[in-house]
Design an enzyme around this catalytic site. Structure first.
Site, PDB file in Angstrom:
ATOM      1  N   HIS A  73       0.873  -1.075  -0.170  1.00 44.35           N
ATOM      2  CA  HIS A  73       0.079   0.115   0.077  1.00 44.35           C
ATOM      3  C   HIS A  73       0.846   1.355   0.115  1.00 44.35           C
ATOM      4  CE1 HIS A  73      -4.212  -1.735   0.767  1.00 44.35           C
ATOM      5  NE2 HIS A  73      -3.217  -2.634   0.434  1.00 44.35           N
ATOM      6  N   ASP A  94       7.887   5.310  -0.556  1.00 37.55           N
ATOM      7  CA  ASP A  94       8.664   6.067  -0.003  1.00 37.55           C
ATOM      8  C   ASP A  94       8.384   6.359   1.626  1.00 37.55           C
ATOM      9  OD1 ASP A  94       6.032   7.039  -0.224  1.00 37.55           O
ATOM     10  OD2 ASP A  94       6.525   8.914  -1.248  1.00 37.55           O
ATOM     11  N   TRP A 197       2.633 -13.181  -9.543  1.00 33.09           N
ATOM     12  CA  TRP A 197       3.609 -13.611  -8.545  1.00 33.09           C
ATOM     13  C   TRP A 197       3.306 -12.683  -7.176  1.00 33.09           C
ATOM     14  CZ3 TRP A 197       8.385 -12.270 -12.352  1.00 33.09           C
ATOM     15  CH2 TRP A 197       8.250 -13.411 -13.380  1.00 33.09           C
ATOM     16  N   ALA A 207      -8.563 -11.134   6.068  1.00 39.36           N
ATOM     17  CA  ALA A 207      -9.222  -9.810   5.991  1.00 39.36           C
ATOM     18  C   ALA A 207     -10.153  -9.681   6.986  1.00 39.36           C
ATOM     19  CB  ALA A 207     -10.181  -9.936   4.847  1.00 39.36           C
ATOM     20  N   VAL A 210     -13.317  -6.620   4.711  1.00 41.30           N
ATOM     21  CA  VAL A 210     -14.289  -6.763   3.776  1.00 41.30           C
ATOM     22  C   VAL A 210     -15.460  -7.154   4.302  1.00 41.30           C
ATOM     23  CG1 VAL A 210     -14.336  -8.448   1.552  1.00 41.30           C
ATOM     24  CG2 VAL A 210     -12.281  -7.357   2.240  1.00 41.30           C
ATOM     25  N   THR A 222      -4.049 -22.139   5.444  1.00 45.04           N
ATOM     26  CA  THR A 222      -2.789 -22.149   6.218  1.00 45.04           C
ATOM     27  C   THR A 222      -2.250 -20.857   6.216  1.00 45.04           C
ATOM     28  OG1 THR A 222      -2.057 -22.730   4.152  1.00 45.04           O
ATOM     29  CG2 THR A 222      -2.068 -24.576   5.781  1.00 45.04           C
TER      30      THR A 222
HETATM   31  C1  HEM Z   1      -5.134  -7.096  -6.943  1.00 42.54           C
HETATM   32  C2  HEM Z   1      -4.708  -6.482  -6.020  1.00 42.54           C
HETATM   33  C3  HEM Z   1      -5.052  -6.496  -4.508  1.00 42.54           C
HETATM   34  C4  HEM Z   1      -6.242  -6.217  -4.090  1.00 42.54           C
HETATM   35  C5  HEM Z   1      -7.655  -5.946  -4.764  1.00 42.54           C
HETATM   36  C6  HEM Z   1      -5.841  -6.607  -2.539  1.00 42.54           C
HETATM   37  C7  HEM Z   1      -6.825  -6.613  -1.588  1.00 42.54           C
HETATM   38  C8  HEM Z   1      -6.660  -6.894  -0.448  1.00 42.54           C
HETATM   39  C9  HEM Z   1      -7.904  -6.779   0.584  1.00 42.54           C
HETATM   40  C10 HEM Z   1      -9.323  -6.298   0.398  1.00 42.54           C
HETATM   41  C11 HEM Z   1      -7.142  -7.404   1.847  1.00 42.54           C
HETATM   42  C12 HEM Z   1      -7.878  -7.539   3.150  1.00 42.54           C
HETATM   43  C13 HEM Z   1      -7.898  -6.211   4.164  1.00 42.54           C
HETATM   44  C14 HEM Z   1      -8.676  -6.453   5.279  1.00 42.54           C
HETATM   45  O1  HEM Z   1      -9.967  -6.561   5.022  1.00 42.54           O
HETATM   46  O2  HEM Z   1      -8.270  -6.505   6.316  1.00 42.54           O
HETATM   47  C15 HEM Z   1      -5.816  -7.720   1.554  1.00 42.54           C
HETATM   48  C16 HEM Z   1      -5.188  -8.486   2.591  1.00 42.54           C
HETATM   49  C17 HEM Z   1      -3.633  -8.341   2.182  1.00 42.54           C
HETATM   50  N1  HEM Z   1      -2.982  -8.115   1.125  1.00 42.54           N
HETATM   51 FE1  HEM Z   1      -3.724  -7.718  -0.683  1.00 42.54          FE
HETATM   52  N2  HEM Z   1      -4.637  -6.871  -2.394  1.00 42.54           N
HETATM   53  C18 HEM Z   1      -4.060  -6.816  -3.567  1.00 42.54           C
HETATM   54  C19 HEM Z   1      -2.647  -7.165  -3.800  1.00 42.54           C
HETATM   55  C20 HEM Z   1      -1.620  -7.512  -2.648  1.00 42.54           C
HETATM   56  C21 HEM Z   1      -0.293  -7.273  -3.089  1.00 42.54           C
HETATM   57  C22 HEM Z   1       0.382  -7.296  -4.430  1.00 42.54           C
HETATM   58  C23 HEM Z   1       0.293  -7.693  -1.731  1.00 42.54           C
HETATM   59  C24 HEM Z   1       1.628  -7.789  -1.868  1.00 42.54           C
HETATM   60  C25 HEM Z   1       2.447  -7.680  -0.539  1.00 42.54           C
HETATM   61  C26 HEM Z   1      -0.803  -7.789  -0.858  1.00 42.54           C
HETATM   62  C27 HEM Z   1      -0.633  -8.230   0.472  1.00 42.54           C
HETATM   63  C28 HEM Z   1      -1.738  -8.409   1.056  1.00 42.54           C
HETATM   64  C29 HEM Z   1      -1.593  -8.830   2.710  1.00 42.54           C
HETATM   65  C30 HEM Z   1      -0.254  -9.748   3.225  1.00 42.54           C
HETATM   66  C31 HEM Z   1      -2.844  -8.982   3.248  1.00 42.54           C
HETATM   67  C32 HEM Z   1      -3.189  -9.611   4.638  1.00 42.54           C
HETATM   68  C33 HEM Z   1      -3.241  -8.581   5.732  1.00 42.54           C
HETATM   69  C34 HEM Z   1      -3.952  -9.086   6.968  1.00 42.54           C
HETATM   70  O3  HEM Z   1      -3.694 -10.365   7.016  1.00 42.54           O
HETATM   71  O4  HEM Z   1      -4.082  -8.107   7.914  1.00 42.54           O
HETATM   72  N3  HEM Z   1      -2.049  -7.684  -1.619  1.00 42.54           N
HETATM   73  N4  HEM Z   1      -5.574  -7.412   0.261  1.00 42.54           N
END
Ligand code: HEM
Ligand SMILES: *[C@@H]1O[C@H](CO)[C@@H](O)[C@H](O)[C@H]1NC(C)=O
Ligand SMILES: *[C@@H]1O[C@H](CO)[C@@H](O)[C@H](O)[C@H]1NC(C)=O
Ligand SMILES: *[C@@H]1O[C@H](CO)[C@@H](O)[C@H](O)[C@H]1NC(C)=O
Length: 364
Positions: A73, A94, A197, A207, A210, A222
């Protein structure tokens, strides 16, 4: 195309070695650790502090997951397309999401990110490290606590952010595939397979916003392991809602307690990404190598890589993978939504016992 990110990674590391060749001295740091570059020694006390006081004793838990999400983010807040229109396009990786937290954490796509920003900010204040460097450091260290993860590359030297990234640059789970792929291409020059990737990150994810009625809902069975289950389970037919119905960006999942993002569902089935998605279902070593390469690019979006110093050897070596690719109990190859048209989904075994259900990841 897959080659371009790998090639840029190799040339980035070569450039870093050349740039720092004259001043690099192999050093034994005050804590006894050996590093290639003495300038990296200051990171060891920070490492020890965050392993104890941010990651609850080197755990791959909620804070490690949230720290990995924060790397994305912060970094994705960069848009050459906006700059070309004469607007401010953001500074990329940054640290602006911490430095200008009151602005950026208010963006809808950053829902929930304030929690990890508030946990990380005191460490940025305590040490002589830029917010941009700290965010990528914490992400790489947190991931190193997850069995099966690759040891990510890490570089230092990102200057302080000058302004908040503009709103609208972080993808939402209800976005369509075309707009998601375009956003990644704009931000980091990523091709469709690079997006796949990067989504390996969702193998250690949950999440809370959501469907706010079921906080900590994991994306696969897992969430404490970096493994291929996310790529297997997102390819299974959706049959149930783990919580409430009708949340934007959510679709049905195959397992009680598991949440599925519409964006992950669509990327697993779109003909631009489906075969790459399927290729990870039974190949953790491919997933590790390519995720690491793409993360190296992500972590330096918007930065002048010639001015950065490689401190990758400070990142701990992650524990070995646990388990092997499998279907959750009760599900088989017959439950796969075959999307790739040029290769069949791999044949996998099914866990024994009654149908799997997944517990929430405890939230901080
Ligand atoms: C298509 C692109 C992406 C979308 C739409 C997306 C969307 C989301 C959403 C909605 C959540 C849940 C947030 C919540 O409700 O707590 C999430 C969690 C997460 N995303 Fe993504 N994400 C994307 C790409 C990525 C990328 C590129 C990374 C790379 C670092 C990433 C890493 C994570 C991680 C590690 C979590 C888990 C956070 C937690 O467990 O608290 N995401 N993402
Ligand atoms: C902080 O780190 C920078 C290098 O990033 C260094 O030039 C400066 O001297 C350090 N300041 C203190 C007070 O240690
Ligand atoms: C995808 O989303 C963008 C942005 O919301 C929209 O302009 C476009 O029409 C959508 N494309 C499809 C195929 O739905
Ligand atoms: C992918 O699917 C779309 C329709 O969903 C189709 O228009 C396009 O030709 C397909 N592309 C390839 C390479 O199969």
């Amino acid at each position: 195309m897959a080659f371009s990110v790998l090639a840029s990674l190799v040339s980035l590391l070569a450039a870093l070695q050349a740039a720092n060749g004259a001043i690099t001295r192999k050093a034994t740091c005050p804590d006894g650790s050996t590093v290639t570059n003495e300038a990296c020694c200051f990171l060891f006390p920070i490492l020890e502090d965050i392993q104890a006081n941010l990651f609850e004793g080197s755990q791959c838990g909620a804070e490690a997951h949230e720290s990995l999400r924060l790397t994305f983010h912060d970094a994705i807040g960069f848009s050459p397309a906006l700059t070309a229109e004469g607007q401010f396009g953001g500074g990329g990786a940054d640290g602006s999401i911490i430095t200008f937290a009151s602005t950026e954490t208010a963006y809808a796509a950053n829902a929930g990110i304030d929690e990890i920003v508030n946990l990380q900010a005191p460490f940025v204040a305590k040490y002589n490290i830029s917010a941009g460097d700290f965010i990528q450091f914490a992400g790489a260290v947190g991931l190193s606590n997850c069995p099966g993860a690759p040891q990510l590359d890490f570089v230092i030297g990102r200057p302080a952010a000058t302004a908040a990234a503009p709103d609208g640059l972080v993808p939402e789970p209800f976005d369509n595939v075309t707009s998601i792929l375009a956003r990644f291409n704009d931000a980091g020059g990523f091709d469709p397979q690079h997006v796949v990737w990067l989504l390996s990150s969702h193998s250690v994810a949950a999440a809370s916003f959501v469907d706010p009625t079921i906080p900590g809902s994991p994306f696969d069975s897992t969430p404490g392991n970096f493994d291929t289950q996310f790529f297997i389970e997102t390819q299974l037919t959706g049959t149930l809602w783990p919580g409430t119905v009708g949340n934007p960006g959510e679709v049905e999942s195959p397992i009680a307690g598991e949440i599925r993002l519409q964006s992950d569902f669509l990327l697993a089935r779109d003909n631009r990404t489906a075969c790459e998605w399927q290729s990870f279902a039974d190949d953790l070593s491919r997933q590790q190598t390519l995720f690491k390469a793409a993360m190296s690019t992500l972590a330096t979006i918007g930065q002048d890589t010639a001015t950065l110093t490689d401190c990758s050897d400070v990142i701990p070596v992650p524990p070995a993978a646990e388990g092997t690719p499998h279907f959750p109990a009760g599900l088989t190859n017959a439950d796969v939504d075959q999307a790739c048209t040029t290769a069949a989904f791999p044949t996998l075994s099914t866990d024994p016992g009654p149908a799997t259900s997944v517990a929430p990841v405890p939230t901080p």
